[in-house]
Design a protein around this motif. Structure first.
Motif, short mmCIF file in Angstrom:
data_model
loop_
_atom_site.label_atom_id
_atom_site.label_comp_id
_atom_site.label_asym_id
_atom_site.label_seq_id
_atom_site.Cartn_x
_atom_site.Cartn_y
_atom_site.Cartn_z
N THR A 14 0.90 -1.20 -0.01
CA THR A 14 0.11 0.08 -0.05
C THR A 14 0.84 1.29 0.03
O THR A 14 0.19 2.57 -0.22
CB THR A 14 -1.05 -0.08 1.16
N ASP A 15 2.17 1.13 0.30
CA ASP A 15 3.09 2.18 0.35
C ASP A 15 3.44 2.77 -1.02
O ASP A 15 3.94 3.83 -1.41
CB ASP A 15 4.33 1.90 1.03
N LEU A 38 9.08 -3.55 -10.06
CA LEU A 38 8.96 -2.20 -10.11
C LEU A 38 8.35 -1.69 -8.73
O LEU A 38 7.60 -2.50 -7.95
CB LEU A 38 7.68 -2.01 -11.13
N ASN A 39 8.69 -0.34 -8.62
CA ASN A 39 8.30 0.09 -7.50
C ASN A 39 7.83 1.59 -7.70
O ASN A 39 8.76 2.53 -7.73
CB ASN A 39 9.32 -0.03 -6.21
N MET A 76 -1.53 -3.04 -7.44
CA MET A 76 -1.78 -1.69 -7.99
C MET A 76 -2.80 -0.67 -7.01
O MET A 76 -3.78 -1.50 -6.54
CB MET A 76 -2.43 -1.53 -9.30
N LEU A 77 -2.35 0.24 -6.83
CA LEU A 77 -3.14 1.06 -5.76
C LEU A 77 -3.54 0.38 -4.45
O LEU A 77 -4.55 0.46 -3.85
CB LEU A 77 -4.45 1.62 -6.42
N GLY A 78 -2.48 -0.59 -4.01
CA GLY A 78 -2.69 -1.39 -2.70
C GLY A 78 -3.57 -2.57 -2.76
O GLY A 78 -3.67 -3.16 -1.89
N GLU A 79 -4.06 -2.84 -4.16
CA GLU A 79 -4.86 -4.03 -4.27
C GLU A 79 -3.84 -5.02 -5.05
O GLU A 79 -3.16 -4.61 -6.09
CB GLU A 79 -6.08 -3.66 -4.94
#
Length: 323
Positions: A14-15, A38-39, A76-79
């Protein structure tokens, strides 16, 4: 050079806006994406940079669920994103391999069609066309748009749901100079003014340099570098030309400084002459090393510092990754 240098992976997905771990896409024996980590930080522009055929489009398709991974994990977007889990419709917008629209419909009707599909009010269409600079052209058929206007229309259709994340695959490809500037400024404004995380892929270093402070450099499906462009640019070296390279190398090693002998480009005619090359170090450290060398009877003829240009660093990275 073949080992990826990356920014630290967050312990919690989620970060990050996008996080992948060991992402692989294989077609038979060919790995289009090969262990990608990837980050992507939230609320900024992230550049996915690499030569044609590096795996940029495939990576975006994997994130969007347009193709299935062979291995690895994605968030993606914490999911978590996989065959059983998809991002909530509308949270992610995309423009992959050129805009898709009905050429016989107007720009406004194309946007209304997307709004209908996402169960959004049609009133969102005029606003998003204004946002991408197509005010006054809403009623024109899409087939009559210039190439730059078509790119804007594609981005408008991706923005109509007010996404938190926007994936743009080579959005300036084929545009003239003025259109490139306009699209680039629009992308930066979306991130700056609305907090949208934008991932932009390109094979053109100068384009990514102008809009993305953080990049992932890939070649042959592998991540070669991830971090700030400034850090990639700042890599440099120091060449020491000394009277006794062997003794100097021994002393440097004892001081914890790795070095290697290279031919001196300014003294190519002298047999056996060369320089000791070390990594860039602070001035105070260099002064101390030179002082110790001189104190042990090693004459230091020259200390030359050279920083790579961003283009040099990028090309060396790609060349090393290819090898």
């Amino acid at each position: 050079m073949g080992v990826a240098r990356t920014i630290a992976q967050p312990s919690n997905p989620t970060d990050a806006a996008v996080l992948t771990r060991g992402l692989v896409k294989r077609y038979g024996g060919f790995r289009a994406v090969d262990g990608l980590d990837l980050n992507v930080p939230a609320h900024g522009v992230y550049g996915l940079l690499g030569p044609n055929g590096a795996g940029k489009s495939t990576t975006m398709k994997l994130l969007l669920g347009l193709t299935s991974p062979t291995g690895g994990d994605m968030w993606m977007l914490g999911e978590k994103v996989d065959g059983r889990h998809r991002s909530q419709p509308g949270r992610v917008g995309s423009l992959i391999e050129g805009p898709s629209f009905y050429p016989g419909l107007s720009g406004l009707d194309n946007c209304r069609m997307v709004a209908d599909y996402l169960n959004l009010p049609r009133s969102a269409a005029p606003a998003v066309l204004r946002q991408v600079g197509l005010s006054g052209h809403e009623g024109r058929k899409a087939k009559e748009y210039s190439l730059g206007m078509k790119q804007r229309l594609g981005i408008a259709m991706a923005l109509i749901s007010r996404p938190e994340l926007l994936l743009l695959d080579e959005p300036t490809n084929g545009l003239d100079a003025q259109a490139v500037v306009e699209v680039r400024e629009m992308i930066m404004a979306l991130s700056r003014e609305q907090g949208i995380t934008v991932i932009v892929s390109s094979h053109i270093l100068s384009e990514i340099e102008k809009m993305a402070p953080v990049v992932g450099v890939i070649a042959s499906g592998r991540l070669l570098y991830q971090g700030s462009l400034d850090a990639l640019r700042e890599e440099g070296r120091i060449d020491l030309r000394v009277s006794d390279p062997q003794l100097a190398a021994t002393m440097l090693a004892a001081d914890g400084v790795a070095c290697r002998w290279v031919p001196d480009p300014d003294d190519a005619g002298a047999a056996g002459r060369g320089v000791l090359r070390i990594a860039e170090l602070p001035d105070e450290r260099i002064a101390g090393l030179v002082g110790r060398l001189v104190g042990q009877g090693v004459d230091v003829y020259r200390v030359a510092s050279e920083r790579k240009t961003l283009e040099q660093a990028f090309l060396e990275l790609i060349d090393g990754g290819a090898r």
